[in-house]
Design a protein around this motif. Structure first.
Motif, PDB file in Angstrom:
ATOM      1  N   SER A  27       0.832  -1.180   0.253  1.00  0.00           N
ATOM      2  CA  SER A  27       0.003   0.077   0.054  1.00  0.00           C
ATOM      3  C   SER A  27       0.886   1.182   0.126  1.00  0.00           C
ATOM      4  O   SER A  27       1.739   1.592   1.073  1.00  0.00           O
ATOM      5  N   TYR A  79       0.700  -8.236  13.389  1.00  0.00           N
ATOM      6  CA  TYR A  79      -0.650  -7.723  13.270  1.00  0.00           C
ATOM      7  C   TYR A  79      -1.562  -8.379  12.216  1.00  0.00           C
ATOM      8  O   TYR A  79      -2.018  -7.726  11.204  1.00  0.00           O
ATOM      9  N   MET A 112      -3.210 -13.299   3.306  1.00  0.00           N
ATOM     10  CA  MET A 112      -2.983 -14.309   1.774  1.00  0.00           C
ATOM     11  C   MET A 112      -4.318 -15.273   1.977  1.00  0.00           C
ATOM     12  O   MET A 112      -4.563 -15.919   2.712  1.00  0.00           O
TER      13      MET A 112
HETATM   14  C1  SAM Z   1      -2.949  -5.056   9.609  1.00  0.00           C
HETATM   15  S1  SAM Z   1      -1.865  -4.089   8.767  1.00  0.00           S
HETATM   16  C2  SAM Z   1      -0.513  -4.342   9.623  1.00  0.00           C
HETATM   17  C3  SAM Z   1       0.681  -3.354   9.385  1.00  0.00           C
HETATM   18  C4  SAM Z   1       1.746  -3.421  10.398  1.00  0.00           C
HETATM   19  N1  SAM Z   1       2.709  -4.790  10.241  1.00  0.00           N
HETATM   20  C5  SAM Z   1       1.392  -3.563  11.964  1.00  0.00           C
HETATM   21  O1  SAM Z   1       1.765  -4.472  12.839  1.00  0.00           O
HETATM   22  O2  SAM Z   1       1.079  -2.563  12.144  1.00  0.00           O
HETATM   23  C6  SAM Z   1      -1.771  -5.294   7.518  1.00  0.00           C
HETATM   24  C7  SAM Z   1      -0.670  -4.833   6.359  1.00  0.00           C
HETATM   25  O3  SAM Z   1      -0.464  -5.710   5.402  1.00  0.00           O
HETATM   26  C8  SAM Z   1      -0.300  -5.198   4.067  1.00  0.00           C
HETATM   27  N2  SAM Z   1      -0.569  -6.261   2.821  1.00  0.00           N
HETATM   28  C9  SAM Z   1      -1.622  -6.964   2.851  1.00  0.00           C
HETATM   29  N3  SAM Z   1      -1.473  -7.710   1.831  1.00  0.00           N
HETATM   30  C10 SAM Z   1      -0.118  -7.579   1.288  1.00  0.00           C
HETATM   31  C11 SAM Z   1       0.575  -7.971   0.331  1.00  0.00           C
HETATM   32  N4  SAM Z   1      -0.191  -9.022  -0.646  1.00  0.00           N
HETATM   33  N5  SAM Z   1       1.728  -7.697   0.125  1.00  0.00           N
HETATM   34  C12 SAM Z   1       2.454  -6.597   0.941  1.00  0.00           C
HETATM   35  N6  SAM Z   1       1.687  -6.214   1.985  1.00  0.00           N
HETATM   36  C13 SAM Z   1       0.295  -6.526   2.198  1.00  0.00           C
HETATM   37  C14 SAM Z   1      -1.328  -4.124   3.983  1.00  0.00           C
HETATM   38  O4  SAM Z   1      -1.062  -2.970   3.109  1.00  0.00           O
HETATM   39  C15 SAM Z   1      -0.981  -3.555   5.312  1.00  0.00           C
HETATM   40  O5  SAM Z   1      -0.260  -2.574   5.677  1.00  0.00           O
END
Ligand code: SAM
Length: 250
Positions: free
Chosen positions: A72, A109, A115
């Protein structure tokens, strides 16, 4: 490359940065508890699905150079402000191949619940294995079935002077998919704008995750949970969240 589309956090980024990003302290505590002994001073960290970068900032403060990956662009623009010394890259976790390798890869988180099938998760695990130095560790958490049943079952609202967000969550037991449906109203220059968005997560059994980690050539796989007194112990079936720690062979 995967057939499934990415979770789109762009409409959610400002709200996430303000209301969810501060969980990083809790995740850092767990990370230190679980893998602290094995992480050398100055160890390099890849924060996969790094979101708005608060964890990256805390790790940098502890002397760990961090590279963050997220799909994102809006989440990453907050990350760059929150952790200016880290390096951030816009990539899909299912499709990245970096020139450098790391001592530790973290993904916090429930990011990897995004996935939506085993094939995608395996691609991520293979990419992570390639990104680690021999003997390096991979630590991530997932929402587990009881977490979805108990926590993803109703409304969640945020009300502030310049934004209001109505969120409805539900868990579909039949296909093990959880929905997060949001309507966000934000005010800028006296004008309110509406955005509707949906995020989906997939629930996995811990045995599936362990099998996929082994297929991606990880060893020494452990599954933990945090109890009510914030102590780590072995994961049990009814735990809401699981923490997986795996190692790349030396
Ligand atoms: C719930 S947030 C967690 C963010 C961070 N890790 C935290 O602990 O606050 C999930 C994150 O996963 C990213 N995300 C989801 N699917 C993804 C993908 N296929 N590739 C890369 N990032 C992904 C989203 O853009 C988002 O920033």
């Amino acid at each position: 490359m995967s057939s499934n589309s990415q979770a789109d956090y762009n409409p959610f980024a400002a709200l996430y940065n303000k209301h969810w990003g501060n969980s990083a302290e809790r995740f850092l505590g767990i990370l230190i508890n679980l893998a602290g002994d094995q992480i050398a001073e100055g160890a390099t960290v890849l924060d996969l699905c790094c979101g708005t970068g608060q964890l990256a900032s805390l790790l940098e403060e502890k002397g760990h150079p961090v590279t963050g990956i997220d799909c994102s662009s809006e989440m990453l623009s907050f990350a760059k402000k929150n952790s200016p010394s880290s390096k951030f890259l816009l990539h899909d976790a299912r499709d990245f191949n970096l020139s450098s390798t790391f001592d530790l890869v973290v993904s916090t988180y429930d990011s990897l619940n995004h996935m939506m099938n085993e094939a995608d998760l395996l691609l991520v695990f293979q990419n992570v294995n390639r990104a680690l130095k021999p003997g390096g560790h991979f630590l991530f958490d997932l929402n587990m079935e009881n977490g979805f049943i108990q926590n993803w079952n109703g409304p969640l609202n945020v009300v502030e002077d310049d934004h209001v967000c109505a969120i409805q969550t539900c868990f579909r037991k039949e296909d093990q998919i959880a929905e997060f449906n949001a309507t966000l109203m934000s005010k800028a220059n006296e004008t309110w704008t509406r955005k509707d968005f949906q995020l989906l997560q997939k629930c996995y059994d811990d045995s599936v995750i362990t099998r996929l980690l082994k297929s991606a050539r990880f060893t020494n796989i452990h599954v933990y949970a945090v109890d009510d007194n914030k102590k780590l112990r072995t994961f049990e079936e009814n735990d809401k969240r699981a923490f997986f720690l795996a190692t790349k062979s030396s």
